[in-house]
Enzyme design. Structure first.
Site, PDB file in Angstrom:
ATOM      1  N   VAL A  55      -5.009   6.237  17.690  1.00 51.60           N
ATOM      2  CA  VAL A  55      -3.609   5.892  17.917  1.00 51.60           C
ATOM      3  C   VAL A  55      -3.309   4.523  17.309  1.00 51.60           C
ATOM      4  O   VAL A  55      -4.229   3.766  16.995  1.00 51.60           O
ATOM      5  CB  VAL A  55      -3.290   5.856  19.433  1.00 51.60           C
ATOM      6  CG1 VAL A  55      -3.336   7.258  20.011  1.00 51.60           C
ATOM      7  CG2 VAL A  55      -4.246   4.943  20.160  1.00 51.60           C
ATOM      8  N   GLU A 126     -12.346   2.883  11.252  1.00 54.26           N
ATOM      9  CA  GLU A 126     -11.908   3.551  10.035  1.00 54.26           C
ATOM     10  C   GLU A 126     -11.835   2.531   8.900  1.00 54.26           C
ATOM     11  O   GLU A 126     -11.124   1.546   9.010  1.00 54.26           O
ATOM     12  CB  GLU A 126     -10.506   4.130  10.320  1.00 54.26           C
ATOM     13  CG  GLU A 126      -9.985   5.016   9.238  1.00 54.26           C
ATOM     14  CD  GLU A 126     -11.018   6.044   8.853  1.00 54.26           C
ATOM     15  OE1 GLU A 126     -11.201   6.988   9.606  1.00 54.26           O
ATOM     16  OE2 GLU A 126     -11.660   5.866   7.797  1.00 54.26           O
ATOM     17  N   GLU A 130      -5.472   3.249   2.077  1.00 56.93           N
ATOM     18  CA  GLU A 130      -4.398   4.159   1.673  1.00 56.93           C
ATOM     19  C   GLU A 130      -4.402   4.334   0.161  1.00 56.93           C
ATOM     20  O   GLU A 130      -4.730   3.414  -0.581  1.00 56.93           O
ATOM     21  CB  GLU A 130      -3.056   3.630   2.145  1.00 56.93           C
ATOM     22  CG  GLU A 130      -2.918   3.736   3.647  1.00 56.93           C
ATOM     23  CD  GLU A 130      -1.586   3.218   4.138  1.00 56.93           C
ATOM     24  OE1 GLU A 130      -0.559   3.506   3.505  1.00 56.93           O
ATOM     25  OE2 GLU A 130      -1.583   2.526   5.164  1.00 56.93           O
ATOM     26  N   LEU A 192     -11.610  -9.268   3.095  1.00 56.79           N
ATOM     27  CA  LEU A 192     -10.919  -8.719   1.922  1.00 56.79           C
ATOM     28  C   LEU A 192      -9.606  -9.468   1.686  1.00 56.79           C
ATOM     29  O   LEU A 192      -9.289  -9.870   0.562  1.00 56.79           O
ATOM     30  CB  LEU A 192     -10.635  -7.220   2.111  1.00 56.79           C
ATOM     31  CG  LEU A 192     -11.859  -6.305   2.080  1.00 56.79           C
ATOM     32  CD1 LEU A 192     -11.463  -4.877   2.424  1.00 56.79           C
ATOM     33  CD2 LEU A 192     -12.527  -6.351   0.712  1.00 56.79           C
ATOM     34  N   CYS A 241      -2.705  -3.101   7.765  1.00 62.51           N
ATOM     35  CA  CYS A 241      -3.944  -3.610   8.372  1.00 62.51           C
ATOM     36  C   CYS A 241      -4.198  -5.106   8.201  1.00 62.51           C
ATOM     37  O   CYS A 241      -4.516  -5.786   9.169  1.00 62.51           O
ATOM     38  CB  CYS A 241      -5.131  -2.870   7.802  1.00 62.51           C
ATOM     39  SG  CYS A 241      -5.121  -1.138   8.226  1.00 62.51           S
ATOM     40  N   ARG A 410       2.527  -7.792 -10.269  1.00 68.09           N
ATOM     41  CA  ARG A 410       1.227  -7.117 -10.177  1.00 68.09           C
ATOM     42  C   ARG A 410       0.402  -7.281 -11.445  1.00 68.09           C
ATOM     43  O   ARG A 410      -0.653  -6.642 -11.574  1.00 68.09           O
ATOM     44  CB  ARG A 410       1.439  -5.620  -9.910  1.00 68.09           C
ATOM     45  CG  ARG A 410       2.100  -5.313  -8.587  1.00 68.09           C
ATOM     46  CD  ARG A 410       1.155  -5.578  -7.435  1.00 68.09           C
ATOM     47  NE  ARG A 410       1.788  -5.291  -6.162  1.00 68.09           N
ATOM     48  CZ  ARG A 410       1.122  -5.170  -5.023  1.00 68.09           C
ATOM     49  NH1 ARG A 410      -0.176  -5.327  -4.996  1.00 68.09           N
ATOM     50  NH2 ARG A 410       1.763  -4.932  -3.907  1.00 68.09           N
TER      51      ARG A 410
HETATM   52  C1  UDX Z   1      -7.247  -1.879   4.079  1.00 68.95           C
HETATM   53  C2  UDX Z   1      -8.782  -1.910   3.915  1.00 68.95           C
HETATM   54  O1  UDX Z   1      -9.122  -2.017   2.522  1.00 68.95           O
HETATM   55  C3  UDX Z   1      -9.402  -0.672   4.540  1.00 68.95           C
HETATM   56  O2  UDX Z   1     -10.819  -0.764   4.466  1.00 68.95           O
HETATM   57  C4  UDX Z   1      -8.952  -0.594   5.988  1.00 68.95           C
HETATM   58  O3  UDX Z   1      -9.468   0.500   6.630  1.00 68.95           O
HETATM   59  C5  UDX Z   1      -7.445  -0.563   6.061  1.00 68.95           C
HETATM   60  O4  UDX Z   1      -6.919  -1.727   5.447  1.00 68.95           O
HETATM   61  P1  UDX Z   1      -5.202  -0.662   2.872  1.00 68.95           P
HETATM   62  O5  UDX Z   1      -4.332  -1.450   3.782  1.00 68.95           O
HETATM   63  O6  UDX Z   1      -4.917   0.780   2.699  1.00 68.95           O
HETATM   64  O7  UDX Z   1      -6.726  -0.772   3.320  1.00 68.95           O
HETATM   65  O8  UDX Z   1      -5.097  -1.324   1.398  1.00 68.95           O
HETATM   66  P2  UDX Z   1      -5.993  -2.213   0.432  1.00 68.95           P
HETATM   67  O9  UDX Z   1      -6.387  -1.404  -0.745  1.00 68.95           O
HETATM   68  O10 UDX Z   1      -7.081  -2.922   1.140  1.00 68.95           O
HETATM   69  O11 UDX Z   1      -4.899  -3.282  -0.085  1.00 68.95           O
HETATM   70  C6  UDX Z   1      -4.231  -4.181   0.817  1.00 68.95           C
HETATM   71  C7  UDX Z   1      -3.242  -5.066   0.062  1.00 68.95           C
HETATM   72  O12 UDX Z   1      -3.911  -6.017  -0.758  1.00 68.95           O
HETATM   73  C8  UDX Z   1      -2.316  -4.273  -0.863  1.00 68.95           C
HETATM   74  O13 UDX Z   1      -0.991  -4.777  -0.764  1.00 68.95           O
HETATM   75  C9  UDX Z   1      -2.899  -4.527  -2.240  1.00 68.95           C
HETATM   76  O14 UDX Z   1      -1.943  -4.392  -3.272  1.00 68.95           O
HETATM   77  C10 UDX Z   1      -3.396  -5.970  -2.078  1.00 68.95           C
HETATM   78  N1  UDX Z   1      -4.479  -6.321  -3.020  1.00 68.95           N
HETATM   79  C11 UDX Z   1      -5.689  -5.672  -2.981  1.00 68.95           C
HETATM   80  C12 UDX Z   1      -4.297  -7.338  -3.926  1.00 68.95           C
HETATM   81  O15 UDX Z   1      -3.220  -7.948  -3.982  1.00 68.95           O
HETATM   82  N2  UDX Z   1      -5.318  -7.683  -4.784  1.00 68.95           N
HETATM   83  C13 UDX Z   1      -6.533  -7.048  -4.767  1.00 68.95           C
HETATM   84  O16 UDX Z   1      -7.421  -7.422  -5.566  1.00 68.95           O
HETATM   85  C14 UDX Z   1      -6.721  -6.002  -3.845  1.00 68.95           C
END
Ligand code: UDX
Length: 439
Positions: A55, A126, A130, A192, A241, A410
């Site tokens: 949830v 998880e 996305e 990250l 996230c 980007r």
């Molecule tokens: C994230 C985590 O990666 C994943 O492991 C967790 O379970 C959920 O949260 P997500 O939110 O789907 O996943 O997206 P992610 O690919 O991590 O990107 C997050 C944001 O960072 C995006 O807006 C993306 O554009 C940005 N990003 C990512 C950057 O600006 N530069 C990068 O080098 C990588």
């Protein structure tokens, strides 16, 4: 299972409630065989051996910890439901992202059943992202399973390991204690996001000095102790996230009296806010300090490509800033729905049709990118959709007001090629040939 009839009805059609590459194929292959969608929660709880609590745990908007703490009310409600209707023992798995020690609360709620049943609780966060969810699910970097270090906990963890072992190599399935597993998820996302924010802080320094952030990212990323991934500078990170999980971590640190640790992680968020603001301020300043009444085309609104998700999308903050400057914005995104744009804008920025005049006249969602760009003073790229790279930019340039500004949030497009066409290009952390003669 879901309490929402609308969601479940959607999952039972070919118009799934969310867009995710490869998802429909998986659902269509398994639906009716070993995958079922239903709202009959009580009956399915009784039948289940393992229950995943998946949830949402949104950031609290009021009360203690408002703006930072995660609200685990939905997890607790699930646990109460399981305790109420179960007639046999079950393994209960926390799939939702939760603050560390949530399993303790879930265990206490489950234990308070008066039927003598046992419900070992596991944490199995998880990690899929996305846009690549199906790929991440099929070939995960790792699967993490945390359980209590007693006989029942270890047995439950072994059962869940055996489920994943059907397709994940066992050396990639890590078992830990409950608290490490819960905290690992927050820490992984915080790390990250911290990388993206670190690189974004360097992008600002690059723009001031003539260094190129992409060259830096390549040079730094080739050190395999650092690695290549998550070093792409951008207009800022978004998604459901990163911000939420870091705030959750900040709040946890504060709760344990670790104010310096809280401030340290909070700075990752502040850097992200700075990066989003910096982008819209740059747009205004480059366009002669005024965008009042100017048409601006926004390519991309989702928080990243291959999804229609707009939660915390950096595009929303840029749109809000451009609105305040009274620009007229044409948004084109291949997947985002207009209603989702407005509900997220209201929820996160408090901007809605009641408190903002002429919103529907100021923001137009275009169905065609060329229409969005026609007559525009500027074009900004806010999501890295692949299709944006294939457009006819000669045609777009001809249709725009001059000078034709292009702000690439980007670093997606071919900037030298665009400059040759005639665009005035501004990118993230890449040197501006108009500002430096000694590149
Ligand atoms: C994230 C985590 O990666 C994943 O492991 C967790 O379970 C959920 O949260 P997500 O939110 O789907 O996943 O997206 P992610 O690919 O991590 O990107 C997050 C944001 O960072 C995006 O807006 C993306 O554009 C940005 N990003 C990512 C950057 O600006 N530069 C990068 O080098 C990588």
């Amino acid at each position: 299972m879901d309490i929402s009839e609308k969601q479940i009805a959607g999952w039972n059609t070919s118009e799934l409630p969310i867009y995710e590459p490869g998802l429909l194929e998986v659902v269509e292959e398994c639906r009716g065989k070993n995958l079922f969608f239903s709202t009959d929660i009580d009956a399915e709880i009784i039948r289940a051996d393992i229950i995943f609590i998946s949830v949402n745990t949104p950031t609290k908007t009021q009360g203690i910890g408002a703006g930072r703490a995660a609200n685990i009310k939905n997890c607790e409600l699930c646990a109460r439901k399981i305790a109420e209707v179960s007639t046999s023992d079950k393994i209960v798995v926390e799939k939702s992202t939760v603050p560390v020690r949530t399993a303790q609360a879930i265990t206490r709620v489950l234990k308070s059943n008066d039927k003598g049943l046992s419900f070992p609780v596991l944490s199995n966060p998880e990690f899929l992202a996305e846009g690549t969810a199906i790929k991440d699910l099929m070939a995960p970097d790792r699967v993490l399973i945390g359980g209590q270090q007693n006989e029942a906990g270890l047995k439950a963890a072994a059962t869940l390991v055996s489920v994943y072992a059907h397709w994940v190599p066992t050396e990639q399935i890590i078992t830990t204690n409950l608290w490490s597993s819960e905290l690992s998820k927050l820490v992984a996302n915080a790390f990250l996001a911290q990388r993206v924010s670190s690189m974004n802080s360097i992008s600002a320094l690059c723009e001031a000095t003539g260094a190129n952030v992409l060259e830096i990212s390549r040079a730094v990323g080739m050190d395999d102790r650092i690695g290549k991934r998550f070093l792409q500078p951008s207009v800022g990170f978004g998604g459901s996230c990163f911000q939420k999980d870091i705030l959750n971590l900040v709040y946890l640190c504060e709760t344990y009296g670790l104010d310096e640790c809280a401030a340290y992680w909070n700075q990752v968020i502040l850097m992200n806010d700075f990066q989003k603001k910096r982008f819209s301020e740059k747009m205004v300043s480059k366009m002669f300090n005024t965008i009042t009444g100017k048409k601006i085309a926004m390519l991309g609104y989702a928080f990243k490509k291959d999804t229609g998700d707009v939660r915390e999308t950096p595009a929303m903050f840029v749109l809000r800033d451009l609105l305040q400057e009274q620009a007229k914005i044409f948004v084109y995104d291949p997947q985002v729905k207009r209603e989702d744009m407005w509900s997220e804008m209201d929820y996160t920025c408090g901007v809605n049709h009641e408190n903002t005049k002429n919103l529907d006249d100021s923001v137009i969602t275009a169905t065609d990118p060329y229409q969005a760009c026609e007559g525009a003073h500027a074009l900004c790229v806010l999501t890295e959709w692949d299709e944006f790279k294939t457009y006819d930019y000669e045609r777009i340039y001809k249709s725009m007001a001059k000078p034709a500004f292009l702000f690439d949030g980007r670093n997606l497009l071919d900037h030298d090629g665009l400059r040759k066409i005639g665009f005035e290009v501004h990118a993230i952390g890449k040197p501006d040939p108009l500002a430096f003669s000694d590149l």
